[in-house]
Write a protein that holds these residues in place. Structure first.
Motif, mmCIF file in Angstrom:
data_model
loop_
_atom_site.group_PDB
_atom_site.id
_atom_site.type_symbol
_atom_site.label_atom_id
_atom_site.label_comp_id
_atom_site.label_asym_id
_atom_site.label_seq_id
_atom_site.Cartn_x
_atom_site.Cartn_y
_atom_site.Cartn_z
ATOM 1 N N ALA A 3 0.774 -1.240 0.000
ATOM 2 C CA ALA A 3 0.000 0.000 0.000
ATOM 3 C C ALA A 3 0.808 1.295 0.000
ATOM 4 C CB ALA A 3 -0.948 0.002 1.191
ATOM 5 N N SER A 4 2.085 1.241 0.369
ATOM 6 C CA SER A 4 2.824 2.502 0.509
ATOM 7 C C SER A 4 3.201 3.124 -0.834
ATOM 8 C CB SER A 4 4.090 2.298 1.340
ATOM 9 O OG SER A 4 5.062 1.558 0.609
ATOM 10 N N GLY A 5 3.393 2.289 -1.838
ATOM 11 C CA GLY A 5 3.852 2.802 -3.125
ATOM 12 C C GLY A 5 5.326 3.181 -3.126
ATOM 13 N N LEU A 6 6.036 2.838 -2.054
ATOM 14 C CA LEU A 6 7.449 3.196 -1.936
ATOM 15 C C LEU A 6 8.322 1.985 -2.240
ATOM 16 C CD1 LEU A 6 7.202 5.249 1.367
ATOM 17 C CD2 LEU A 6 7.462 6.161 -0.949
ATOM 18 N N SER A 7 9.506 2.248 -2.732
ATOM 19 C CA SER A 7 10.462 1.195 -3.062
ATOM 20 C C SER A 7 10.972 0.515 -1.804
ATOM 21 C CB SER A 7 11.646 1.810 -3.824
ATOM 22 O OG SER A 7 12.737 0.920 -3.838
ATOM 23 N N LEU A 8 10.875 -0.819 -1.780
ATOM 24 C CA LEU A 8 11.388 -1.564 -0.627
ATOM 25 C C LEU A 8 12.909 -1.556 -0.585
ATOM 26 C CD1 LEU A 8 8.960 -4.610 -0.399
ATOM 27 C CD2 LEU A 8 8.872 -2.419 0.801
ATOM 28 N N GLU A 9 13.538 -1.122 -1.646
ATOM 29 C CA GLU A 9 14.990 -0.962 -1.626
ATOM 30 C C GLU A 9 15.393 0.224 -0.760
ATOM 31 O OE1 GLU A 9 16.652 -0.833 -5.553
ATOM 32 O OE2 GLU A 9 15.562 -2.622 -6.176
ATOM 33 N N GLU A 10 14.460 1.166 -0.566
ATOM 34 C CA GLU A 10 14.764 2.375 0.189
ATOM 35 C C GLU A 10 13.903 2.577 1.429
ATOM 36 O OE1 GLU A 10 15.335 5.966 -2.157
ATOM 37 O OE2 GLU A 10 15.314 4.699 -3.949
ATOM 38 N N TYR A 11 12.788 1.851 1.545
ATOM 39 C CA TYR A 11 11.844 2.039 2.647
ATOM 40 C C TYR A 11 11.364 0.698 3.177
ATOM 41 C CZ TYR A 11 11.415 6.784 0.759
ATOM 42 O OH TYR A 11 11.673 8.040 0.306
ATOM 43 N N GLN A 12 11.296 0.591 4.516
ATOM 44 C CA GLN A 12 10.736 -0.602 5.158
ATOM 45 C C GLN A 12 9.925 -0.166 6.377
ATOM 46 O OE1 GLN A 12 10.630 -3.864 4.530
ATOM 47 N NE2 GLN A 12 11.923 -3.884 2.708
ATOM 48 N N GLY A 13 8.669 -0.550 6.408
ATOM 49 C CA GLY A 13 7.798 -0.240 7.538
ATOM 50 C C GLY A 13 7.967 -1.245 8.657
ATOM 51 N N GLU A 14 9.172 -1.387 9.139
ATOM 52 C CA GLU A 14 9.514 -2.297 10.238
ATOM 53 C C GLU A 14 10.002 -1.468 11.416
ATOM 54 O OE1 GLU A 14 9.151 -5.594 10.328
ATOM 55 O OE2 GLU A 14 8.406 -5.653 8.268
ATOM 56 N N GLY A 15 9.802 -1.977 12.602
ATOM 57 C CA GLY A 15 10.184 -1.244 13.801
ATOM 58 C C GLY A 15 11.679 -1.035 13.930
ATOM 59 N N GLY A 16 12.041 0.094 14.538
ATOM 60 C CA GLY A 16 13.441 0.352 14.835
ATOM 61 C C GLY A 16 13.884 1.785 14.659
ATOM 62 N N SER A 17 13.098 2.589 13.931
ATOM 63 C CA SER A 17 13.469 3.988 13.781
ATOM 64 C C SER A 17 12.412 4.854 14.449
ATOM 65 C CB SER A 17 13.624 4.365 12.308
ATOM 66 O OG SER A 17 14.217 5.651 12.203
#
Length: 156
Positions: free
Chosen positions: A102-116
Motif C-alpha cells: 500500500a505505501s507505493g514506496l520502493s522496498l529498496e529504500e523504505y521498510q515499515g519495520e520497527g526500529g526507527s
C-alpha cells in the motif's frame, strides 16, 4: 484506532526533547549501546542523525552489512511519514494491507519495520531520527524507546 497504535503515538508525544544537540546525539547513542550490552546481550547497530547528516553511528560486534540497509530503510520511513517506522508498518496492517502493498514506496529504500523513532523537539517537531537494527522490529523499536527514555530521565 487500535490500542497498540495509540500506545505508539503516545510514545511520540511523551518522548520529546526540549532541545537536541550533536552532543546529545553522542550521549543518546552511548546510552543505547550500553543498554544493548547490559540488558540485551547482543550486538546492534545504532544510527542517529539530524535529518541532514549522521551525528552518531555504531555497529556493535555481531552486526553486518545487512544492518546498513535496515538502518537506511527504516529511517527513510520516519523521514517520509514523520512517525516511528513501527507505527507506520502497524498502521498499514490495521488497515488490512501491508507497507509493501500500500505505501507505493520502493522496498529498496523504505521498510515499515520497527526500529526507527523520530527525534522530536517540543515546539519544533521532528529534527532527526534514532534508528536501531539487529533484533526483531518491535525489539529494535523498544531499544530506541528505552534509550530515549533513559536519556530524558537523566536530564530531569
Amino acid at each position: 484506532m487500535s490500542e497498540f497504535l495509540k500506545a505508539l503515538l503516545s510514545q511520540e508525544e511523551e518522548l520529546q526533547f526540549e532541545s537536541f544537540t550533536n552532543e546529545d546525539a553522542f550521549e543518546l547513542g552511548r546510552i543505547i549501546v550500553e543498554h544493548a550490552r547490559a540488558v540485551i546481550g547482543r550486538g546492534i547497530a545504532v544510527h542517529i542523525e539530524n535529518g541532514e547528516y549522521p551525528l552518531f553511528t555504531h555497529y556493535m560486534t555481531g552486526t553486518s552489512k545487512d544492518n546498513v540497509y535496515w538502518i537506511n530503510a527504516k529511517k527513510n520511513v520516519v523521514h517520509h511519514y514523520g512517525h516511528s517506522s513501527l507505527y507506520v508498518g502497524e498502521k498499514y496492517k490495521a488497515e488490512g494491507t501491508t507497507f509493501k502493498d500500500a505505501s507505493g514506496l520502493s522496498l529498496e529504500e523504505y521498510q515499515g519495520e520497527g526500529g526507527s523513532f523520530p527525534i522530536l523537539v517540543r515546539g519544533k517537531g521532528k529534527v532527526g531520527t534514532v534508528t536501531v537494527s539487529g533484533l526483531a522490529g518491535e525489539e529494535d523499536h523498544q531499544v530506541a524507546v528505552d534509550g530515549i527514555r533513559k536519556f530524558l530521565d537523566a536530564k530531569e
